[in-house]
Design a protein around this motif. Structure first.
Motif, mmCIF file in Angstrom:
data_model
loop_
_atom_site.group_PDB
_atom_site.id
_atom_site.type_symbol
_atom_site.label_atom_id
_atom_site.label_comp_id
_atom_site.label_asym_id
_atom_site.label_seq_id
_atom_site.Cartn_x
_atom_site.Cartn_y
_atom_site.Cartn_z
ATOM 1 N N THR A 113 -11.397 -23.828 16.727
ATOM 2 C CA THR A 113 -12.484 -24.752 16.383
ATOM 3 C C THR A 113 -12.084 -26.190 16.699
ATOM 4 N N LEU A 114 -10.791 -26.482 16.631
ATOM 5 C CA LEU A 114 -10.279 -27.790 17.065
ATOM 6 C C LEU A 114 -10.462 -27.932 18.569
ATOM 7 N N PHE A 115 -10.076 -26.914 19.334
ATOM 8 C CA PHE A 115 -10.193 -26.970 20.791
ATOM 9 C C PHE A 115 -11.651 -27.040 21.235
ATOM 10 N N ALA A 116 -12.554 -26.484 20.415
ATOM 11 C CA ALA A 116 -13.982 -26.550 20.727
ATOM 12 C C ALA A 116 -14.571 -27.924 20.419
ATOM 13 N N GLY A 117 -13.809 -28.762 19.721
ATOM 14 C CA GLY A 117 -14.282 -30.109 19.416
ATOM 15 C C GLY A 117 -15.126 -30.217 18.168
ATOM 16 N N TYR A 124 -8.149 -30.695 11.119
ATOM 17 C CA TYR A 124 -7.375 -29.466 11.309
ATOM 18 C C TYR A 124 -6.129 -29.497 10.425
ATOM 19 N N GLU A 125 -5.425 -30.617 10.421
ATOM 20 C CA GLU A 125 -4.213 -30.755 9.613
ATOM 21 C C GLU A 125 -4.517 -30.605 8.122
ATOM 22 N N ARG A 126 -5.635 -31.172 7.659
ATOM 23 C CA ARG A 126 -6.018 -31.027 6.248
ATOM 24 C C ARG A 126 -6.285 -29.566 5.911
ATOM 25 N N LEU A 127 -7.018 -28.864 6.784
ATOM 26 C CA LEU A 127 -7.298 -27.443 6.557
ATOM 27 C C LEU A 127 -6.001 -26.639 6.566
ATOM 28 N N HIS A 128 -5.142 -26.951 7.517
ATOM 29 C CA HIS A 128 -3.882 -26.223 7.640
ATOM 30 C C HIS A 128 -3.011 -26.436 6.401
#
Length: 137
Positions: A113-117, A124-128
């Motif tokens: 979903t990050l690569f899809a923009g 992404y870092e917060r979710l991770h």
């Protein structure tokens, strides 16, 4: 004394268990997922809803955490590696939205979903961090 098999069938080889059917490629439900990609449409649907403003980041995070996706066995760094460009004169079928099959059912679905923009690197870092608090970053 003649050599003969036991009276029961224990001497027969046991056939391997049947293999599960292969998981299908990505459905055509999201045109951004290219042919030959593993399916990450559920994660992409949530991230697209977030990007459109239909859900809050907190709701996106709740949905991501509810999936309980484990880290990829090779680690988060593996998910963030950029493949090198092909040599000059070689046509590449590389598509950054084609998810490898070994990412299915792992945190790789969220990375896509990050690569899809649909999410930023900070999101992404917060979710991770919420999903895998013990993971090295």
């Amino acid at each position: 004394m003649p050599n003969k098999p036991p009276d029961d069938d224990s001497w027969r080889s046991v056939p391997p268990p049947p293999r599960p059917p292969p998981l299908p490629d990505a459905p055509a439900s999201d045109p951004r997922i290219p042919e030959g990609s593993a399916d990450y449409s559920a994660a992409l649907a949530d991230s697209a809803a977030y990007k459109r403003g239909d859900i809050t980041f907190e709701e996106l995070q709740r949905r991501v955490l509810a999936r309980a996706l484990p880290p990829h066995p090779l680690g988060d760094g593996y998910l963030m590696m950029t493949p090198p460009p092909p040599p000059p004169g070689i046509r590449s079928s590389f598509n950054p939205l084609r998810m490898p099959g070994d990412w299915r059912g792992t945190w790789g679905e969220v990375a896509m979903t990050l690569f899809a923009g649909d999410i930023t690197h900070a999101e992404y870092e917060r979710l991770h961090a919420a999903a895998h608090p013990g993971c090295r970053r």
